[in-house]
Design a protein around this motif. Structure first.
Motif, PDB file in Angstrom:
ATOM      1  N   VAL A   1     -17.633  -9.866   8.580  1.00 38.06           N
ATOM      2  CA  VAL A   1     -17.056  -8.522   8.642  1.00 38.06           C
ATOM      3  C   VAL A   1     -17.508  -7.757   7.411  1.00 38.06           C
ATOM      4  O   VAL A   1     -17.282  -8.198   6.277  1.00 38.06           O
ATOM      5  N   ARG A   2     -18.139  -6.612   7.637  1.00 39.67           N
ATOM      6  CA  ARG A   2     -18.566  -5.751   6.533  1.00 39.67           C
ATOM      7  C   ARG A   2     -17.982  -4.358   6.765  1.00 39.67           C
ATOM      8  O   ARG A   2     -17.951  -3.865   7.884  1.00 39.67           O
ATOM      9  N   ALA A   3     -17.530  -3.750   5.694  1.00 40.23           N
ATOM     10  CA  ALA A   3     -16.983  -2.398   5.801  1.00 40.23           C
ATOM     11  C   ALA A   3     -17.309  -1.623   4.540  1.00 40.23           C
ATOM     12  O   ALA A   3     -17.194  -2.158   3.429  1.00 40.23           O
ATOM     13  N   THR A   4     -17.738  -0.387   4.722  1.00 40.52           N
ATOM     14  CA  THR A   4     -17.929   0.544   3.605  1.00 40.52           C
ATOM     15  C   THR A   4     -16.913   1.657   3.796  1.00 40.52           C
ATOM     16  O   THR A   4     -16.982   2.425   4.756  1.00 40.52           O
ATOM     17  N   ILE A   5     -15.945   1.726   2.889  1.00 40.90           N
ATOM     18  CA  ILE A   5     -14.804   2.626   3.049  1.00 40.90           C
ATOM     19  C   ILE A   5     -14.828   3.706   1.978  1.00 40.90           C
ATOM     20  O   ILE A   5     -14.918   3.414   0.784  1.00 40.90           O
ATOM     21  N   HIS A   6     -14.752   4.950   2.429  1.00 42.25           N
ATOM     22  CA  HIS A   6     -14.612   6.074   1.499  1.00 42.25           C
ATOM     23  C   HIS A   6     -13.122   6.330   1.308  1.00 42.25           C
ATOM     24  O   HIS A   6     -12.397   6.616   2.261  1.00 42.25           O
ATOM     25  N   ASP A   7     -12.683   6.214   0.058  1.00 42.19           N
ATOM     26  CA  ASP A   7     -11.264   6.362  -0.274  1.00 42.19           C
ATOM     27  C   ASP A   7     -11.171   7.068  -1.617  1.00 42.19           C
ATOM     28  O   ASP A   7     -11.707   6.589  -2.616  1.00 42.19           O
ATOM     29  N   ASP A   8     -10.506   8.225  -1.634  1.00 43.38           N
ATOM     30  CA  ASP A   8     -10.522   9.039  -2.848  1.00 43.38           C
ATOM     31  C   ASP A   8      -9.790   8.388  -4.018  1.00 43.38           C
ATOM     32  O   ASP A   8     -10.121   8.633  -5.184  1.00 43.38           O
ATOM     33  N   VAL A   9      -8.786   7.549  -3.728  1.00 40.84           N
ATOM     34  CA  VAL A   9      -8.019   6.888  -4.788  1.00 40.84           C
ATOM     35  C   VAL A   9      -7.932   5.402  -4.474  1.00 40.84           C
ATOM     36  O   VAL A   9      -7.451   5.026  -3.392  1.00 40.84           O
ATOM     37  N   HIS A  10      -8.410   4.549  -5.392  1.00 42.64           N
ATOM     38  CA  HIS A  10      -8.289   3.105  -5.191  1.00 42.64           C
ATOM     39  C   HIS A  10      -6.997   2.617  -5.823  1.00 42.64           C
ATOM     40  O   HIS A  10      -6.787   2.730  -7.031  1.00 42.64           O
ATOM     41  N   SER A  11      -6.117   2.076  -4.969  1.00 35.54           N
ATOM     42  CA  SER A  11      -4.812   1.612  -5.437  1.00 35.54           C
ATOM     43  C   SER A  11      -4.523   0.256  -4.803  1.00 35.54           C
ATOM     44  O   SER A  11      -4.077   0.190  -3.653  1.00 35.54           O
ATOM     45  N   PRO A  12      -4.753  -0.846  -5.512  1.00 33.00           N
ATOM     46  CA  PRO A  12      -4.565  -2.170  -4.935  1.00 33.00           C
ATOM     47  C   PRO A  12      -3.134  -2.673  -5.050  1.00 33.00           C
ATOM     48  O   PRO A  12      -2.328  -2.161  -5.832  1.00 33.00           O
ATOM     49  N   ALA A  13      -2.830  -3.707  -4.271  1.00 30.42           N
ATOM     50  CA  ALA A  13      -1.542  -4.386  -4.363  1.00 30.42           C
ATOM     51  C   ALA A  13      -1.539  -5.312  -5.569  1.00 30.42           C
ATOM     52  O   ALA A  13      -2.567  -5.544  -6.216  1.00 30.42           O
ATOM     53  N   ALA A  14      -0.376  -5.890  -5.840  1.00 32.19           N
ATOM     54  CA  ALA A  14      -0.236  -6.764  -7.003  1.00 32.19           C
ATOM     55  C   ALA A  14      -0.806  -8.145  -6.766  1.00 32.19           C
ATOM     56  O   ALA A  14      -1.269  -8.812  -7.706  1.00 32.19           O
ATOM     57  N   ASP A  15      -0.802  -8.604  -5.485  1.00 35.74           N
ATOM     58  CA  ASP A  15      -1.283  -9.959  -5.203  1.00 35.74           C
ATOM     59  C   ASP A  15      -1.814 -10.027  -3.779  1.00 35.74           C
ATOM     60  O   ASP A  15      -1.638  -9.103  -2.976  1.00 35.74           O
ATOM     61  N   ALA A  16      -2.447 -11.158  -3.445  1.00 37.05           N
ATOM     62  CA  ALA A  16      -3.101 -11.313  -2.147  1.00 37.05           C
ATOM     63  C   ALA A  16      -2.095 -11.320  -0.994  1.00 37.05           C
ATOM     64  O   ALA A  16      -2.360 -10.768   0.077  1.00 37.05           O
ATOM     65  N   LEU A  17      -0.941 -11.957  -1.192  1.00 35.15           N
ATOM     66  CA  LEU A  17       0.057 -12.033  -0.143  1.00 35.15           C
ATOM     67  C   LEU A  17       0.486 -10.655   0.337  1.00 35.15           C
ATOM     68  O   LEU A  17       0.747 -10.444   1.525  1.00 35.15           O
ATOM     69  N   ASN A  18       0.533  -9.693  -0.579  1.00 33.55           N
ATOM     70  CA  ASN A  18       0.989  -8.339  -0.251  1.00 33.55           C
ATOM     71  C   ASN A  18      -0.147  -7.322  -0.198  1.00 33.55           C
ATOM     72  O   ASN A  18       0.108  -6.122  -0.286  1.00 33.55           O
ATOM     73  N   LEU A  19      -1.373  -7.787  -0.030  1.00 37.80           N
ATOM     74  CA  LEU A  19      -2.508  -6.853  -0.057  1.00 37.80           C
ATOM     75  C   LEU A  19      -2.418  -5.792   1.027  1.00 37.80           C
ATOM     76  O   LEU A  19      -2.949  -4.684   0.886  1.00 37.80           O
ATOM     77  N   TRP A  20      -1.733  -6.117   2.134  1.00 40.81           N
ATOM     78  CA  TRP A  20      -1.573  -5.166   3.238  1.00 40.81           C
ATOM     79  C   TRP A  20      -0.833  -3.897   2.821  1.00 40.81           C
ATOM     80  O   TRP A  20      -0.943  -2.855   3.486  1.00 40.81           O
ATOM     81  N   SER A  21      -0.057  -3.958   1.728  1.00 45.10           N
ATOM     82  CA  SER A  21       0.790  -2.838   1.333  1.00 45.10           C
ATOM     83  C   SER A  21       0.042  -1.776   0.541  1.00 45.10           C
ATOM     84  O   SER A  21       0.629  -0.758   0.165  1.00 45.10           O
ATOM     85  N   ALA A  22      -1.249  -1.990   0.277  1.00 44.49           N
ATOM     86  CA  ALA A  22      -2.045  -1.041  -0.506  1.00 44.49           C
ATOM     87  C   ALA A  22      -3.477  -1.067   0.020  1.00 44.49           C
ATOM     88  O   ALA A  22      -3.734  -1.552   1.125  1.00 44.49           O
TER      89      ALA A  22
END
Length: 219
Positions: A80-101
Motif C-alpha cells: 500500500v502506497r499513498a501520497t497525501i497532501h495535508d496542510d497540517v501534520h498532527s500525529p497521535a501519541a502512540d501506535a495504538l491510537n494512531l487512528w485519532s490523528a
C-alpha cells in the motif's frame, strides 16, 4: 482508465418464481490489482474517487486533505502506497491510537464483501518517535514481517506512506483471484480527528467488512 477503482452504487430488481418482487442494492467496484512494478499499476485519486466523511471538523478541500493511493503485490507482500497532501501534520501519541490523528488505515478480507466476514485491519502513521505500523484486527500489535516507511515533506505539505504487509498477516494467499479491501486517511489539525477520506467503508465509522469493496488480482 475511466471507471476503474471507482465506488459504484447499484440496484438490482428481480421477480421470484412465486411472483414476489425483490430489490438488492449496494456499492461495488472494478478494481484490478497489478504486480508491483507492472506498467498496468493504477493510482486512485482520492479527491475524485473517494468520499470525505466529516466528523465535525470540516474541510477546506484539496489543500486540507487530498492525495493518491496505490495497491500492488508481489509473492511476499501486499503493498500500500499513498501520497497525501495535508496542510497540517498532527500525529497521535502512540501506535495504538494512531487512528485519532493523521494516519492511514486499511483492511483486507478474503473473498467478496459479505456480512460477518473475518478481516485484517492495519494502520500506519508518522509519530513523534518515527514511522509506525500497527495491526488492529484480528489481534492488536505489531505486524510480523511487515515493513513501513512514512516521510513528511513540510515544504510541500505532503506525507508519503509505503507499507508492505505479508499475505498471511492480511489473512490472504498470493493465489487468491480476488479479495475485499478498504482504505482511508485520517485528518487532524491538532484538535483530534476531524474527518477522514475513504475508498470503500467499514473502517472509520464502523467495523463492517461487508462495506469493503472487491478488488481483483491481475497476473
Amino acid at each position: 482508465m475511466q471507471g476503474l477503482w471507482r465506488a459504484t452504487p447499484y440496484t438490482v430488481g428481480f421477480t421470484l418464481s412465486d411472483g414476489e418482487s425483490k430489490t438488492i442494492s449496494g456499492t461495488t467496484a472494478f478494481a484490478p490489482v497489478y504486480p508491483d512494478g507492472s506498467p498496468g499499476m493504477l493510482t486512485v485519486d482520492l479527491a475524485n474517487q473517494a468520499q470525505y466523511v466529516d466528523l465535525g471538523g470540516g474541510t477546506s478541500g484539496g489543500d486540507d486533505l487530498s492525495g493518491t493511493m496505490t495497491l500492488t503485490y508481489d509473492a511476499t507482500y501486499l503493498k500500500v502506497r499513498a501520497t497525501i497532501h495535508d496542510d497540517v501534520h498532527s500525529p497521535a501519541a502512540d501506535a495504538l491510537n494512531l487512528w485519532s490523528a493523521d494516519s492511514i488505515q486499511f483492511a483486507f478480507a478474503s473473498g467478496l464483501p459479505a456480512p460477518g466476514g473475518a478481516y485484517s485491519e492495519f494502520g500506519a502513521a508518522l509519530l513523534g518517535s518515527g514511522p509506525a505500523l500497527y495491526q488492529f484486527s484480528p489481534v492488536g500489535g505489531s505486524v510480523a514481517g511487515g515493513q513501513v516507511s512514512v516521510v513528511r515533506d513540510e515544504a510541500r505539505r505532503t506525507t508519503v506512506y509505503s507499507v508492505q504487509i505479508p499475505w498471511a498477516a492480511a489473512g490472504l494467499s498470493p493465489g487468491d483471484p480476488y479479495f475485499s479491501y478498504s482504505f482511508l486517511v485520517n485528518d487532524s489539525d491538532g484538535s483530534g480527528r476531524k474527518g477522514f477520506i475513504q475508498w470503500g467503508a467499514g473502517i472509520g465509522a464502523s467495523k463492517e467488512s461487508a462495506k469493503y469493496l472487491p478488488v481483483q488480482r491481475m497476473p
